[in-house]
Scaffold this motif. Structure first.
Motif, mmCIF file in Angstrom:
data_model
loop_
_atom_site.group_PDB
_atom_site.id
_atom_site.type_symbol
_atom_site.label_atom_id
_atom_site.label_comp_id
_atom_site.label_asym_id
_atom_site.label_seq_id
_atom_site.Cartn_x
_atom_site.Cartn_y
_atom_site.Cartn_z
ATOM 1 N N CYS A 274 -4.043 6.286 -12.876
ATOM 2 C CA CYS A 274 -3.444 7.401 -12.137
ATOM 3 C C CYS A 274 -3.649 8.715 -12.905
ATOM 4 N N LEU B 1 -2.242 0.873 -14.390
ATOM 5 C CA LEU B 1 -1.908 1.778 -13.287
ATOM 6 C C LEU B 1 -1.671 3.197 -13.796
ATOM 7 N N LEU C 271 -7.151 1.721 -6.589
ATOM 8 C CA LEU C 271 -6.750 3.122 -6.467
ATOM 9 C C LEU C 271 -7.904 3.898 -5.833
ATOM 10 N N THR C 272 -7.601 4.595 -4.763
ATOM 11 C CA THR C 272 -8.616 5.397 -4.080
ATOM 12 C C THR C 272 -8.225 6.867 -4.158
ATOM 13 N N ASP C 273 -9.187 7.692 -4.572
ATOM 14 C CA ASP C 273 -8.936 9.139 -4.574
ATOM 15 C C ASP C 273 -10.090 9.834 -3.859
ATOM 16 N N THR D 279 0.862 -1.186 0.000
ATOM 17 C CA THR D 279 0.000 0.000 0.000
ATOM 18 C C THR D 279 0.897 1.234 0.000
ATOM 19 N N ARG E 108 0.740 5.751 -0.596
ATOM 20 C CA ARG E 108 -0.048 6.976 -0.806
ATOM 21 C C ARG E 108 0.850 7.977 -1.517
ATOM 22 N N ARG F 72 -13.266 4.723 -5.692
ATOM 23 C CA ARG F 72 -12.427 3.529 -5.601
ATOM 24 C C ARG F 72 -12.494 2.763 -6.923
ATOM 25 N N LEU G 128 4.728 4.960 -9.455
ATOM 26 C CA LEU G 128 3.963 3.730 -9.199
ATOM 27 C C LEU G 128 4.555 2.545 -9.950
ATOM 28 N N ILE H 14 -3.445 10.082 -3.882
ATOM 29 C CA ILE H 14 -3.953 8.810 -4.418
ATOM 30 C C ILE H 14 -3.443 7.693 -3.513
ATOM 31 N N LYS H 15 -4.364 6.876 -3.050
ATOM 32 C CA LYS H 15 -3.964 5.725 -2.235
ATOM 33 C C LYS H 15 -4.008 4.493 -3.143
ATOM 34 N N VAL H 16 -2.936 3.752 -3.141
ATOM 35 C CA VAL H 16 -2.852 2.589 -4.046
ATOM 36 C C VAL H 16 -2.587 1.327 -3.248
#
Lengths: 177, 110
Positions: free
Chosen positions: A78, A74, A109-111, A36, A38, A160, A49, A94-96
């Motif tokens: 992104c 990815l 991927l969460t934004d 994980t 960020r 997400r 990434l 961005i959390k990956v």
């Protein structure tokens, strides 16, 4: 008539012990590997990434084609977040999450930017002529082409995107679509 | 990414090396636009040194192709690397561009 001796019992117990050992080793080898991270929401993060992905895959038996498809997905995901969810504003993150459980990659991927409409794969079609080529949606189209499953959900201030890729040995070179 | 431009009689040969993604593609777009603005309508883009290309690179190539087509010109691709070719095919764009194995043949095709 078969007579059960101590020797027979010992052989059976030894066989069980070997079996349990094999099962334990198999379970250990199939432990999911998880990363994980960020990152700031900017276009350079897509390449960062990729470097994370390369390091993540270093000790995995992953075919290069599969790695390339995950990199492309990815990168496109992104870029989509930076340009559309955050509209190129530098303050976003961005959390990956990258998870590999042999033989499947799951990338999430969460934004926390604007929700956007990500079309279902059936709504996307390859261009047949130059006039049909639209500058928008090409990245999303590629994500659907190279990944086996794509889903998107917005709610409670977060968006997400989940992408799944199966990397079977001898996996088809031409992605399914 | 590194770009070099060789201007010939009727054709410009644009050699691209490295990675074309959303952070580098604008440079490619500016180079192609600059050549077109200067009056070039026939362009060969050599992609043999491109180890990675995303949709951002495709967009710049398509954008240049649309511009020169309006003036009777063409953007032709040369020797795309395996990965660049795959992205062109995945996007369904490999049939939109004329693609050559050799830069000499590509330049001579105009």
């Amino acid at each position: 008539m078969f007579i059960l001796t101590d020797l027979h019992i010992q052989i059976v117990m030894a066989a069980f012990a070997v079996l349990i050992g094999i099962l334990a080793l198999t379970a250990l080898l199939n432990q999911p590997k998880i990363l994980t991270v960020r990152l700031p929401a900017n276009l350079e993060s897509a390449n960062t990434l990729y470097n994370y992905l390369l390091a993540f895959c270093r000790d995995l038996d992953i075919e290069e084609q599969c790695l390339f498809h995950c990199r492309l997905a990815l990168d496109e995901a992104c870029t989509n977040i930076v340009q559309h969810a955050y509209q190129n504003q530098a303050s976003g993150t961005i959390k990956v999450l990258i998870r590999y459980a042999n033989p499947t990659f799951t990338i999430v991927l969460t934004d926390y930017g604007e929700p956007r409409q990500l079309y279902a794969s059936d709504d996307l079609a390859p261009a047949r002529s130059l006039e049909e080529v639209s500058p928008g949606g090409l990245g999303l189209f590629l994500i659907h082409r190279v990944m086996d499953r794509v889903s998107y959900r917005s709610g409670t201030g977060a968006n997400r995107l989940m992408m799944v890729k199966h990397c079977l040995p001898g996996h088809a070179v031409t992605p399914s679509r | 990414m590194h770009i070099s431009v060789k201007e010939m009689n009727r054709v410009d040969l644009v050699e691209v090396n490295g990675r074309i993604d959303s952070s580098t593609a604008p440079e490619l777009g500016q180079t192609l636009s600059g050549q077109i603005d200067a009056g070039t309508v026939n362009i060969v883009v050599d992609l043999s040194g491109v180890d990675y290309m995303s949709s951002a690179g495709l967009r710049e190539l398509v954008s240049a192709l649309k511009r020169v087509k309006n003036s009777g010109g063409d953007v032709r691709l040369c020797n795309p690397s395996e990965r660049a070719m795959e992205v062109l095919e995945l996007a369904g764009l490999s049939s939109i561009f004329q693609i050559f194995d050799d830069p000499v043949v590509a330049v001579g095709s105009f």
